[in-house]
Design a protein around this motif. Structure first.
Motif, PDB file in Angstrom:
ATOM      1  N   ALA A 177      -9.073  29.545 -13.099  1.00  0.00           N
ATOM      2  CA  ALA A 177      -9.415  30.685 -12.251  1.00  0.00           C
ATOM      3  C   ALA A 177      -8.250  31.643 -12.041  1.00  0.00           C
ATOM      4  O   ALA A 177      -8.445  32.805 -11.702  1.00  0.00           O
ATOM      5  CB  ALA A 177      -9.916  30.200 -10.890  1.00  0.00           C
ATOM      6  N   VAL A 223      -7.066  35.837  -8.458  1.00  0.00           N
ATOM      7  CA  VAL A 223      -8.340  35.269  -8.906  1.00  0.00           C
ATOM      8  C   VAL A 223      -9.399  36.348  -8.762  1.00  0.00           C
ATOM      9  O   VAL A 223      -9.213  37.321  -8.034  1.00  0.00           O
ATOM     10  CB  VAL A 223      -8.767  34.021  -8.087  1.00  0.00           C
ATOM     11  N   TYR A 224     -10.491  36.178  -9.473  1.00  0.00           N
ATOM     12  CA  TYR A 224     -11.657  37.026  -9.261  1.00  0.00           C
ATOM     13  C   TYR A 224     -12.669  36.217  -8.473  1.00  0.00           C
ATOM     14  O   TYR A 224     -12.991  35.089  -8.842  1.00  0.00           O
ATOM     15  CB  TYR A 224     -12.273  37.472 -10.591  1.00  0.00           C
ATOM     16  N   GLN A 229     -10.237  40.868 -16.384  1.00  0.00           N
ATOM     17  CA  GLN A 229      -8.984  41.578 -16.175  1.00  0.00           C
ATOM     18  C   GLN A 229      -8.876  42.743 -17.165  1.00  0.00           C
ATOM     19  O   GLN A 229      -8.489  43.860 -16.775  1.00  0.00           O
ATOM     20  CB  GLN A 229      -7.809  40.620 -16.334  1.00  0.00           C
ATOM     21  N   VAL A 231     -12.221  35.009 -17.376  1.00  0.00           N
ATOM     22  CA  VAL A 231     -11.283  35.681 -16.475  1.00  0.00           C
ATOM     23  C   VAL A 231     -10.430  36.726 -17.209  1.00  0.00           C
ATOM     24  O   VAL A 231     -10.301  37.852 -16.729  1.00  0.00           O
ATOM     25  CB  VAL A 231     -10.417  34.650 -15.719  1.00  0.00           C
ATOM     26  N   ARG A 265     -11.059  41.261  -7.488  1.00  0.00           N
ATOM     27  CA  ARG A 265      -9.784  40.580  -7.711  1.00  0.00           C
ATOM     28  C   ARG A 265      -9.089  40.406  -6.369  1.00  0.00           C
ATOM     29  O   ARG A 265      -8.950  41.334  -5.603  1.00  0.00           O
ATOM     30  CB  ARG A 265      -8.916  41.402  -8.671  1.00  0.00           C
ATOM     31  N   VAL A 321     -14.285  32.929 -10.216  1.00  0.00           N
ATOM     32  CA  VAL A 321     -14.662  32.957 -11.621  1.00  0.00           C
ATOM     33  C   VAL A 321     -13.719  32.038 -12.385  1.00  0.00           C
ATOM     34  O   VAL A 321     -12.499  32.093 -12.184  1.00  0.00           O
ATOM     35  CB  VAL A 321     -14.573  34.397 -12.163  1.00  0.00           C
ATOM     36  N   THR A 322     -14.281  31.199 -13.267  1.00  0.00           N
ATOM     37  CA  THR A 322     -13.456  30.284 -14.052  1.00  0.00           C
ATOM     38  C   THR A 322     -13.644  30.476 -15.553  1.00  0.00           C
ATOM     39  O   THR A 322     -12.875  29.947 -16.340  1.00  0.00           O
ATOM     40  CB  THR A 322     -13.765  28.816 -13.704  1.00  0.00           C
TER      41      THR A 322
END
Length: 91
Positions: free
Chosen positions: A25, A36-37, A81, A77, A47, A73-74
């Motif tokens: 994540a 992280v998101y 970005q 990602v 974010r 979110v994992t």
């Protein structure tokens, strides 16, 4: 994936419930800050800056940034970005 609270202990500290997320994540920016998101709703991604307290082989334990009520979110990602910052546009 939902953010969880897991019993964990940093070296020399008492075991306590700590906010934990998967390694997948976390992203790092050019300055080394950690993010992280989170997904508060379907197809919505925000974010958020997080502060890592410590980590083990299974989880990253945070001192701030998200709570056990958040969903991080994992998968995908780096793509999020890239989409946020326009990486790959104009090719």
């Amino acid at each position: 994936e939902p953010v969880r609270e897991i019993e964990a202990s940093r070296e020399g500290a008492a075991v306590a419930l700590r906010v934990a997320i998967p390694h997948s994540a976390v992203i790092y920016d050019a300055e080394g800050d950690t993010w992280v998101y989170v997904s508060p709703a379907p197809d919505t991604f925000i974010r958020k800056h997080v502060v890592i307290d410590f980590m083990n082989a299974d989880h990253i334990f945070l001192s701030s940034g998200v709570t056990a009520n958040d969903t991080v979110v994992t998968v995908g990602v780096p793509e999020l970005q890239g989409a946020e910052f326009g990486v790959g546009e104009g090719e």
